[in-house]
Design a protein around this motif. Structure first.
Motif, PDB file in Angstrom:
ATOM      1  N   PRO A 195       0.845  -1.200   0.000  1.00 33.19           N
ATOM      2  CA  PRO A 195       0.000   0.000   0.000  1.00 33.19           C
ATOM      3  C   PRO A 195       0.884   1.254   0.000  1.00 33.19           C
ATOM      4  O   PRO A 195       1.963   1.261   0.597  1.00 33.19           O
ATOM      5  CB  PRO A 195      -0.786  -0.110   1.317  1.00 33.19           C
ATOM      6  N   PRO A 196       0.468   2.316  -0.694  1.00 32.46           N
ATOM      7  CA  PRO A 196       1.280   3.537  -0.690  1.00 32.46           C
ATOM      8  C   PRO A 196       1.400   4.103   0.720  1.00 32.46           C
ATOM      9  O   PRO A 196       0.413   4.136   1.472  1.00 32.46           O
ATOM     10  CB  PRO A 196       0.486   4.489  -1.603  1.00 32.46           C
ATOM     11  N   ALA A 197       2.606   4.508   1.077  1.00 29.54           N
ATOM     12  CA  ALA A 197       2.835   5.023   2.432  1.00 29.54           C
ATOM     13  C   ALA A 197       1.954   6.233   2.725  1.00 29.54           C
ATOM     14  O   ALA A 197       1.504   6.433   3.866  1.00 29.54           O
ATOM     15  CB  ALA A 197       4.313   5.382   2.594  1.00 29.54           C
ATOM     16  N   SER A 198       1.668   7.020   1.682  1.00 32.61           N
ATOM     17  CA  SER A 198       0.902   8.251   1.901  1.00 32.61           C
ATOM     18  C   SER A 198      -0.564   8.006   2.221  1.00 32.61           C
ATOM     19  O   SER A 198      -1.275   8.929   2.603  1.00 32.61           O
ATOM     20  CB  SER A 198       0.998   9.154   0.662  1.00 32.61           C
ATOM     21  N   ILE A 199      -1.037   6.747   2.095  1.00 33.42           N
ATOM     22  CA  ILE A 199      -2.439   6.473   2.388  1.00 33.42           C
ATOM     23  C   ILE A 199      -2.733   6.726   3.867  1.00 33.42           C
ATOM     24  O   ILE A 199      -3.886   7.018   4.240  1.00 33.42           O
ATOM     25  CB  ILE A 199      -2.814   5.029   1.986  1.00 33.42           C
ATOM     26  N   GLU A 200      -1.713   6.640   4.709  1.00 34.09           N
ATOM     27  CA  GLU A 200      -1.916   6.939   6.130  1.00 34.09           C
ATOM     28  C   GLU A 200      -2.288   8.407   6.327  1.00 34.09           C
ATOM     29  O   GLU A 200      -3.077   8.742   7.215  1.00 34.09           O
ATOM     30  CB  GLU A 200      -0.656   6.590   6.930  1.00 34.09           C
TER      31      GLU A 200
END
Length: 500
Positions: free
Chosen positions: A90-95
């Motif tokens: 999952p893309p880290a920026s989804i957090e």
């Protein structure tokens, strides 16, 4: 390693890869409902795509992976090339998106990370929708600035080597209103550089690009765009096919269109990043205010104006914001062909040209011309009127059309129905949203000849049975649905007069 295959399927803006269920290089069991994203290695950079499992060897063999149209174009490798594939985390920026959904304020670094991930298609459509919805809840001015700067970084910016490069943009929300196609020829005829970028209808039955495309090609290559601007002084091209093209912006606009989401904050970020990357130094923003427009009140308009001015000041672009009447359509035609017809009537100074469209275009053109420090304030309108009446604007439009690639306009839809007044009186209100829905249902903007032709405006008197507007459609099914909508609500309110 697996061999690359092109599967000629158009999946829009989504990257799709097909893998055979017996693929020896990839564990199909690893694909689940939570993560079906993969990375494909072999090109200059990894390609991120959603994976679908296939059982038919005629589509894809166990030792192959098949990419649909967009994915194959992006990987930029020949069929038969060897590639490797792995699950994509999952893309880290989804957090950060999750934090935004929960009401958090994101930093400039977080917006940079999100837009960077979007630019390489790390996000699934669901994750992209979540990002748009999270921003729709609330964005601070600083967040809008951060998102604008992040979008600019992922565009191919241009510099025209001029101190004064102008453009205008309307927030929209009211049908028709094709002022850009009149303003640009006037500004260019005056001597200003106006590389105008247009959009297709996102939540409307026609955008400026849809109407301009009736007359000329709007999907130009970078070389064609530059040539047109250098030779004529401007252009009218699709925003997304320009020198400052952004795949990220295409993704966002595509999903906004699908979801019908278009928030003020995202409007500001999208517009300003596009215009700044296109080398615009001076920008006119038109905010129509009306009961059924995107902006419903003067308070909303003032808040949006201040947001434009704040971000514009921080990014060193001169912005003039005007608030205009958005209570009814501007012009008579709603839909690409009918709107282009109105524009050409104004440019040709025809007696039957819609005067509301002419006057608004002259007002806006005057504001654009007054960006020129050598023109006295208040003189822009009169200078614009002289240019229009002299035929110079029409001549420039002809040059633009020929440079961009002249088209033969298609026919207006042959299926028509007249919507008539149910009573006599005065037109007191026109619901632009309802007319937009009817025109959309009739087939616009995909069917250029679909739309609505208005015969009555607010303040006009009407007799029972007199025509209010005419629906045009090209296909029977959309025509029938549009008729049904109009029968349920024609979009007009008539104030009846009573004699006591």
């Amino acid at each position: 390693m697996l061999r690359l295959k092109h599967l000629p399927i158009d999946t829009g803006k989504e990257n799709i890869v097909f893998i055979h269920q017996q693929c020896p290089e990839f564990h199909i069991d690893d694909i689940n409902m939570v993560s079906n994203r993969v990375e494909i290695h072999g090109g200059l950079q990894p390609l991120f795509a959603s994976v679908y499992v296939c059982k038919d060897i005629s589509l894809v063999k166990p030792d192959e992976i098949a990419l649909t149209d967009q994915a194959f174009r992006l990987i930029n490798m020949a069929e038969g090339s060897e590639v490797a594939i792995s699950l994509a985390p999952p893309p880290a920026s989804i957090e950060s998106v999750k934090r935004k959904i929960n009401g958090g304020i994101l930093s400039a670094k977080e917006y940079q990370s999100i837009i960077s991930d979007l630019a390489v298609y790390r996000y699934t459509p669901i994750e992209l929708a979540a990002f748009l919805v999270s921003n729709a809840g609330f964005m601070s001015p600083q967040e809008v600035l951060a998102m604008t700067e992040a979008l600019i970084e992922h565009r191919r910016s241009v510099n025209w080597g001029l101190d004064l490069v102008v453009d205008e943009h309307c927030i929209g929300g009211i049908p028709a209103n094709r002022t850009t196609m009149i303003v640009a020829p006037i500004a260019i005829a005056y001597g200003l550089c106006m590389p105008s970028t247009m959009t297709r209808g996102i939540t409307s039955c026609s955008g400026a690009a849809d109407a301009m495309e009736v007359l000329a090609d709007v999907e130009l290559s970078e070389d064609q765009t530059a040539k047109t601007i250098n030779q004529i002084g401007g252009c009218m091209v699709l925003d997304g096919q320009r020198l400052a093209m952004s795949a990220t912006e295409d993704l966002l606009l595509g999903l906004e269109r699908a979801l019908g989401i278009s928030t003020p904050q995202q409007i500001v970020a999208s517009i300003l990043s596009s215009k700044i990357a296109m080398g615009i130094t001076h920008l006119l923003i038109d905010i129509p205010v009306g009961k059924t427009a995107k902006v419903r009140s003067m308070n909303e308009a003032m808040s949006l104006r201040k947001l434009f001015e704040y971000v514009g000041d921080m990014l060193s672009i001169k912005i003039d914001v005007i608030v205009t009447d958005g209570s009814e359509p501007v012009g008579n035609g709603i839909g690409p062909i009918l709107e282009a017809r109105d524009v050409m009537k104004v440019l040709r100074c025809r007696e039957d040209a819609p005067q509301d469209l002419r006057e608004k275009a002259l007002f806006m053109a005057g504001k654009i011309l007054e960006f020129d420090p050598q023109l006295r304030g208040g003189q822009g309108y009169y200078k614009a009127r002289d240019i229009l009446d002299s035929g110079r604007a029409l001549e420039v439009m002809s040059q633009i059309v020929h440079m961009q690639g002249k088209k033969t306009p298609p026919a207006v839809g042959q299926l028509t129905r007249d919507i008539t007044a149910s009573s006599s009186g005065i037109i007191s209100e026109i619901d632009g949203q309802q007319l937009n829905r009817i025109a959309l249902t009739a087939g616009a903007p995909a069917d250029k000849g679909a739309g609505i032709d208005l015969f009555k405006k607010v303040g006009d008197s009407v007799e029972q049975g007199e025509i209010l507007y005419r629906i045009y459609a090209c296909k029977p099914t959309p025509f029938a649905f549009a008729n049904g909508l109009a029968e349920g609500d024609c979009g007009y309110k008539i104030m009846t007069s009573r004699v006591y």
